[in-house]
Write an enzyme that holds these catalytic residues in place. Structure first.
Site, PDB file in Angstrom:
ATOM      1  N   GLU A 143       0.935  -1.164   0.027  1.00 14.77           N
ATOM      2  CA  GLU A 143       0.038  -0.017   0.201  1.00 14.77           C
ATOM      3  C   GLU A 143       0.841   1.123   0.016  1.00 14.77           C
ATOM      4  O   GLU A 143       1.577   1.368   0.926  1.00 14.77           O
ATOM      5  CB  GLU A 143      -0.890  -0.120   1.249  1.00 14.77           C
ATOM      6  CG  GLU A 143      -1.592   1.321   1.312  1.00 14.77           C
ATOM      7  CD  GLU A 143      -2.271   1.464   2.756  1.00 14.77           C
ATOM      8  OE1 GLU A 143      -3.248   2.186   3.000  1.00 14.77           O
ATOM      9  OE2 GLU A 143      -2.061   0.386   3.608  1.00 14.77           O
ATOM     10  N   GLU A 240     -12.133   2.730   5.451  1.00 20.22           N
ATOM     11  CA  GLU A 240     -11.258   2.541   6.291  1.00 20.22           C
ATOM     12  C   GLU A 240     -11.128   4.271   6.643  1.00 20.22           C
ATOM     13  O   GLU A 240     -10.091   4.883   6.217  1.00 20.22           O
ATOM     14  CB  GLU A 240      -9.973   2.210   6.156  1.00 20.22           C
ATOM     15  CG  GLU A 240      -8.852   2.108   7.150  1.00 20.22           C
ATOM     16  CD  GLU A 240      -7.580   1.629   6.639  1.00 20.22           C
ATOM     17  OE1 GLU A 240      -7.003   0.914   7.260  1.00 20.22           O
ATOM     18  OE2 GLU A 240      -7.064   2.533   5.506  1.00 20.22           O
TER      19      GLU A 240
END
Length: 269
Positions: A143, A240
């Protein structure tokens, strides 16, 4: 159709960790994810997921001292053994929970090593992790994390992640694109997602600025996600974000922002 995942490390923080699973299920989620589940009893967590009919689709490899601000250790040469022990721990837990994707956080560059040394360490560690996960039938994600929020992060952009992928050269290595970090670091969300969709393993979102729920900032998520679907993405999109005004109110606001048209769950009785 977008498959929504609820990140229980950030949503439903009003209640203890295992109770968040029930809250997520009540809202209609079938899929959950979290950041670092290692402090939980794995047997209890697996049993609760099964009881509620939930699938844990993602969590991170151990990422150092999270409370102290560490966001991964994969690039740090002096912690190579710690990283590899963490890979083993994560694989064991993933197999216990039925989780098929694990995210590797690269971490911040440190002063005592050159950038080249740390990049070589990152390539080596990611290759090791990808190979170990492949043995277990799992997928490794990397990520990009923006440097405004995490200064010195080793993989701050999608472009840098793709450079890493080319050097690592493993087929079970995919991108995790958090739209919050992408918007902060580079913008150009729709075109970038279209360009990398074949290497995209997971998507997360939060609005900018503030990292709160969709509808509180500048990103038009209904447009971005419809374009992502049109490009052929069939994976998960994880919520998130830091709920502003409480989790349930934040989910309602996200629905009002237009995400309900894309299948955002609604609360049950």
């Amino acid at each position: 159709m977008i498959r929504w995942s609820c990140n229980i490390s950030m949503l439903f923080g009003e209640v203890p960790f295992l109770e968040r699973l029930e809250r997520a299920r009540r809202w209609g989620f079938r899929f959950v994810e979290c950041q670092l589940p290692y402090g939980e009893d794995p047997g209890q967590l697996a049993a609760r997921l099964a009881e509620l009919g939930l699938e844990m689709v993602l969590f991170n490899l151990p990422a150092g001292n999270w409370e102290a601000g560490e966001r991964g250790i994969a690039c740090q040469p002096h912690r190579r053994q710690e990283f590899r022990e963490g890979v083993e721990q994560a694989v064991e837990l993933a197999l216990r929970l039925g989780t098929r994707r694990l995210n590797c956080l690269a971490g911040r560059m440190v002063d005592q090593f050159s950038r080249d040394e740390q990049w070589r360490c990152l390539v080596d560690n990611v290759r090791h992790a990808a190979d170990r996960l492949a043995q277990a039938g799992l997928v490794l994600l990397v990520e990009p994390v923006n440097e405004l929020d995490v200064p010195g992060y080793a993989v701050p952009t999608v472009r840098r992640a793709l450079e890493l992928f080319e050097e690592v050269g493993r087929p079970n290595l995919l991108l995790q694109c958090d739209l919050y970090h992408m918007q902060r670091a580079e913008g150009n969300l729709t075109e970038t997602l279209r360009r990398v969709v074949q290497r995209l393993g997971h998507v997360q979102l939060a609005d900018v600025p503030g990292r709160h729920q969709p509808g509180t900032g500048e990103v038009c998520f209904p447009f971005v996600l419809k374009e992502l679907e049109a490009a052929g993405y069939q994976g998960f999109v994880g919520l998130e974000y830091v709920p502003l005004g409480g989790t349930e109110a934040s989910l309602a606001q996200a629905a009002r922002s237009g995400l309900d048209l894309l299948g955002l769950p609604h609360p049950g009785p």
